[in-house]
Scaffold this active site. Structure first.
Site, PDB file in Angstrom:
ATOM      1  CD  GLU A  98      -3.115  -0.356   0.425  1.00 22.39           C
ATOM      2  OE1 GLU A  98      -3.112   0.850   0.078  1.00 22.39           O
ATOM      3  OE2 GLU A  98      -3.964  -1.166   0.055  1.00 22.39           O
ATOM      4  CB  CYS A 136      -1.872   6.725   2.544  1.00 25.74           C
ATOM      5  SG  CYS A 136      -2.590   5.525   3.621  1.00 25.74           S
TER       6      CYS A 136
END
Ligand code: FAD
Length: 1005
Positions: free
Chosen positions: A757, A791
């Site tokens: 990720e 994020c």
């Protein structure tokens, strides 16, 4: 004259008599709010006939004031009604494609739509300025109606707005009293049983006085609100005016009451009786709150007024409670609210010397009950008052005045834009299925039914609770509810946990390899980024040899763990979830101290960790069923098997959840794990390991290996015995791991699987018809929540021409209003960055931004500079979409606001980075929403809400392009990545004889 009836003490009979009297006086008058215009009434009847049409019409009205041109108005008209599709009458459906965009016909249509909405608004809003409002008040007074005036404008998101609101109230009190106090006296409304009443009466919403009004931080909120309220109360005392505090949503209720009580105990206001507060009977808390207020009045020694209402936020409260899985604070049946209202009326009348009753309702049964109860207590009508909203139930007001009853009209005034939100609320209220006015004057329900005792109605009512759209469906997995910090107990628990954790600062945490805790010779301090002098704990830094030992331990534990029943493996996760639930506040407190997470952020991270345990546990049970495709004489089994030793490399920004999510996914699928937490959150990593030990995971199944990434990372990644690497972090490291893992080393008999990720450069598009309050709020929350260190955070706002300048100015003001404070301070909106390196990197980008664009806002954090790693929010404008600050992930509170000519350009900019993680849109155009859904290519797209805070299962999370390799965390495909599928086929035919397959009958031939 009250009804002349001999009813003795039978309250029900007297209530019915008053009710019939009121109905008789109203006669055939039709106090629907839309009366007066045949068109309005038609329109409303039509919308009431169909919920879908109603929703579209009200949404159109809501957006209308912000639509600049006739084309915009007509486009929205067409789009909204097209959405209602089959619910529209045939003639209108056929007409829709011919709605002109422009030209004289288009202009006329847009003008007509706007004029009609304004006319509708004027039914409920007394004017757009003080002069117009005064004319309305004079007209009310000529009908012997008193007033309370309310200044429209509810969403205060900047301090400038809060100060303006305060200033306008001060002017209002001055301007009104100069005029109104000159008007001739009217005894009915200017005197109560006890004393003369102030003629000027204003209603105030406390949340409008402070942009950061938040029940999580009652001390600071109360302090700021009281500072702003004090001058208003002083002015009211000076001009002999009355101030009533309105009640808003449930989350604000306790804090509103608290501020009301605190300020009225101050010396200068203690003996002042001309104040009141609204209390909502639809709340289960209503009577306890009234009892507490009564007790407090004893202490104060001076009465206050209580405006008893049913409550204006019923749908909102029910939807929020369902969304959050919190207890519903409102009654679910209308009869319960009505019955509670009557109980509260009795309570107030009983204590009218302390709590002066102001009964706010348009419901004849509720009003008749009030009048009957007062009469049975021998209270004259002047000892209480009835209140109603401006523009509603006019004939009832007239009838009450004729009966000698004081009626006060709640009269809002203000600009059309905030006015529309108020208008839509009134329209919803009047067209709601449960509305008394709708039932009595539109649907012509019989008088008997309308006057029926609510308790009698209860017997007739369906037992099924009436929940609005959006109630949570019953399913296996439920998200762990976030903590409701508007509850005092929750705040106390959090404060206690923060203190307890502080007492345990400085402990040393070992590595865990196999089942052995190993304390290294050199330990590394983990520092509190809010207060860099504080060492939260010391962690043992693993060596390369220890990394190899950890792989060996995980490898030897693998066969046993692989062959453990999936149900048993899931059981460990469910128990871990229980432990986390028990230690919920403590774990959140560690996050506050070690990672600078604010209360809500930390709490959400723990809740997400619980979710991962429960969700992946259940997912494994599903996958464990595999698939059978048996045919006569042949059995086919498709099933999964784990990959092997898995290295989990986690970041610090979701210090428990991401580590826990990747680890539990690996564990429950039968892999053994080496957990490497981020250096900045190794203490929280140790807490997770403690939990795994508490639930007694077998030795070697989970190993805890904090260390310096550069030192032990290569050993772990390149090790031939490692089958899989699950990583979350920066793009640079993610791509490096992917490259390294692709190499097959000597002794390695498999290709490594990498899940990574990585970052994002997430954008929110702001359409020109966006709800500005919500868009500004959503962008600040997405960009600056946890200092932009997510994020999913927004780092680009792409605003369409037309709204750009207004949006930018409001955004800068809203950002200026955010509180920068250490994370343990409950009112902190902006805390520290994680460490000195992060601070430097963000400051470097700020310098780049100054070259590439215009710095619109930069917060000053000088006061905290020595204390922690603080960098305040920065907003840049006028940068090119290709500028570095608009392309590179900064991971801090830096936002660039970009201008787009139209939606096509906005989408080009939005999609024009190498990332595809999260994105958002604020728009009220159904067509633009549909287009953005199709064309904004990101992993998680959010419409009309913030773009952070994805929930397990509800919003599985993860991106593509350079944002990530692999499938979404918390989603149905995630576990598959940790598994290899196998198929086994067995021929069961022996000499023409085969056993009967499950569920198959022998065909006897
Ligand atoms: C002067 C005045 C001031 C007001 N100030 C405030 C205020 O500060 N804060 C505030 O929140 N409200 C306030 N209101 C109340 C609110 O706006 C509505 O006007 C009021 O609730 C309508 O009630 P009613 O008795 O006139 O109508 P009714 O038709 O008898 O009751 C409608 C009400 O019943 C409740 N209800 C509807 N469906 C259900 C259900 N399924 N289960 C349980 N309950 C249900 C809701 O409260 C709804 O508003 C005020 C009202 C007045 C008249």
């Amino acid at each position: 004259m009250p009804p002349d009836i001999q009813t003795g003490s039978d309250r029900e009979a007297l209530t019915l008599a008053y009710g019939r009297e009121l109905f008789a006086r109203i006669g055939h008058a039709r106090p629907v709010p839309f009366s007066g215009s045949w068109w309005d009434e038609r329109l409303m009847r039509w919308t009431m006939g169909d919920e879908a049409v109603k929703v579209q019409l009200f949404r159109f009205i809501d957006a209308l004031p912000q639509l600049p041109s006739p084309q915009d108005v007509n486009r929205h008209l067409r789009e909204y009604f097209s959405e209602a599709g089959p619910h529209l009458p045939g003639w209108l459906r056929r007409l829709l494609p011919y709605i002109p965009d422009n030209g004289w016909a288009g202009q006329l249509l847009a003008k007509t739509a706007r004029r009609n909405a304004e006319r509708l608004a004027q039914r409920f809003i007394a004017g757009s300025n003080l002069a117009e409002a005064l004319q309305t008040l004079a007209r009310l007074r000529s009908r012997s109606l008193a007033f309370t005036i309310d200044l429209l404008g509810e969403a205060t998101i900047t301090e400038a707005e809060a100060e303006r609101y305060q200033g306008e109230y001060l002017q209002l009190l001055d301007g009104l009293s100069r005029e109104v106090n000159r008007w001739p006296a009217i005894d009915l409304i200017d005197r109560s049983a006890a004393a003369p009443l102030p003629r000027v009466n204003v209603s105030v919403k406390l949340s409008s006085l402070y942009s950061q009004f938040d029940p999580i931080d009652p001390e600071n909120t109360s302090r700021v609100v009281r500072e702003r309220l004090r001058p208003i109360l002083r002015a009211a005392q000076r001009v002999h005016a009355f101030v009533n505090v309105d009640m808003e949503q449930y989350a604000y209720k306790d804090l509103t009451i608290r501020i009301f009580r605190e300020i009225l105990l101050e010396d200068e206001f203690r003996a002042w009786p001309d104040v009141g507060i609204a209390i909502q009977a639809y709340l289960r808390d209503c009577l306890p709150d009234l009892r507490n207020l009564a007790g407090w009045v004893e202490e104060r020694g001076t009465p206050v007024w209580v405006r008893l209402v049913k409550g204006a936020y019923w749908d909102y409260e029910s939807v929020i409670a369902a969304q959050q899985d919190w207890p519903v604070p409102v009654f679910l049946h209308k009869w319960e609210t009505d019955a509670n209202f009557e109980k509260a009326v009795d309570f107030l009348l009983e204590r009218q010397a302390q709590l002066r009753p102001a009964i706010g309702s348009h419901n004849i049964r509720s009003l008749a009950y009030t009048m009957a109860s007062a009469r049975l207590r021998d209270l004259p009508p002047s000892s209480y008052e009835i209140q109603m909203l401006y523009g509603m139930a006019e004939p009832i007001k007239e009838a009450l005045v004729a009966l000698g009853q004081r009626v006060r009209v709640y009269t809002p005034y203000g600009q059309l834009l905030p006015g529309m939100a108020y208008l839509v609320r009134r329209l919803l209220e009047n067209t709601a299925n449960e509305s008394f006015l709708r039932a009595s004057f539109v649907e012509r329900v019989s008088e008997e039914q309308l006057l029926m005792n609510p308790l009698q109605r209860a017997a007739a009512a369906s037992r099924r609770p009436q929940m609005p759209n959006g109630s949570a469906p019953a399913r296996g997995f439920r998200n762990e509810p976030l903590t409701d910090f508007s509850r005092a107990e929750a705040r106390q628990e959090m404060l206690a946990a923060l203190a307890q954790v502080r007492d345990r600062f400085g402990l040393v945490y070992p590595l865990v390899i196999g089942s052995t805790p190993i304390t290294a010779e050199t330990t590394v301090p983990s520092v509190n980024p809010s207060h860099i002098q504080q060492v939260v704990g010391r962690w043992s830094s693993a060596t390369v040899e220890q990394a190899q030992q950890a792989v060996a331990a995980a490898r030897s534990a693998f066969p046993g763990w692989r062959d453990t029943e999936p149900r048993q493996r899931a059981g460990y996760l469910f128990r871990a979830a229980e432990v986390m639930r028990r230690r919920r506040f403590e774990l959140a407190a560690w996050e506050v101290h070690e990672c600078g997470k604010q209360w809500r952020e930390a709490d959400a991270d723990v809740a997400e960790s619980i979710d991962y345990c429960n969700y992946y546990g259940q997912e494994m049970l599903r996958l464990a069923q595999g698939q059978r495709r048996d045919v006569p004489g042949e059995e086919n089994a498709y099933f999964y098997e784990p990959r092997g030793v898995t290295v989990v490399i986690a970041p610090w920004n979701f210090p428990l959840a991401i580590l826990c999510g990747m680890t539990t996914a690996a564990l429950v699928t039968g892999n053994t794990v080496i957990m490497k937490p981020a250096e900045q959150s190794a203490v929280i990593g140790a807490k997770l390991m403690e939990i795994f030990q508490e639930v007694a995971l077998p030795p070697g199944v989970a190993n805890y290996l904090p260390g310096i990434g550069e030192a032990i990372g290569p050993t772990l990644i390149n090790h031939p015995d490692v089958a899989m690497i699950a990583f979350t972090g920066s793009k640079g490291v993610g791509l490096l791991i992917n490259r390294e893992a692709a190499d097959t080393r000597p002794g390695q008999d498999h290709v490594k699987r990498v899940l990574a990720e990585m970052g994002g450069k997430n954008a929110i598009i702001i359409d020109k018809d966006a709800d500005l309050d919500e868009a500004v709020h959503g962008v600040t929350a997405s960009a600056f929540g946890y200092q932009g260190q997510k994020c999913s955070a927004c780092s680009r706002a792409i605003v369409l021409e037309g709204l750009y300048d207004t949006f930018l100015a409001r955004l800068a003001e809203a950002t200026r209003s955010l509180r920068i404070a250490p994370a343990e301070d409950p009112g902190s909106s902006i805390g520290p960055l994680i460490d000195a390196e992060a601070r430097q990197r963000v400051l470097d980008y700020v310098a780049i931004g100054k070259e590439e664009g215009r710095l619109v806002y930069a917060a000053d954090v000088a006061a905290l500079a020595q204390e922690g790693y603080y960098v305040g929010p920065h907003i840049f404008a006028d940068a090119a979409p290709t500028a570095r600050i608009a392309q590179e992930e900064i991971f801090g509170p830096v936002l660039v606001v970009l201008r787009a000519r139209d939606l096509t350009e906005a989408l080009d900019i939005a999609n024009g980075t190498p990332y595809a993680l999260t994105g958002g849109l604020y728009s009220r155009s159904p067509e633009n929403i549909a287009r953005v859904k199709r064309e904004f290519r990101v992993g998680n797209l959010y419409i009309n809400r913030k773009i952070t805070g994805a929930l397990v299962d509800r919003q599985p999370f993860g991106g593509f392009k350079l944002s990530g390799i692999g499938s979404k965390a918390g989603g149905p495909d995630y576990l598959l990545q940790f598994l290899v599928p196998r198929t086994i086929t067995e021929n069961t035919l022996r000499r023409g004889f085969a056993p009967v397959a499950d569920g198959e009958e022998h065909a006897a031939h």
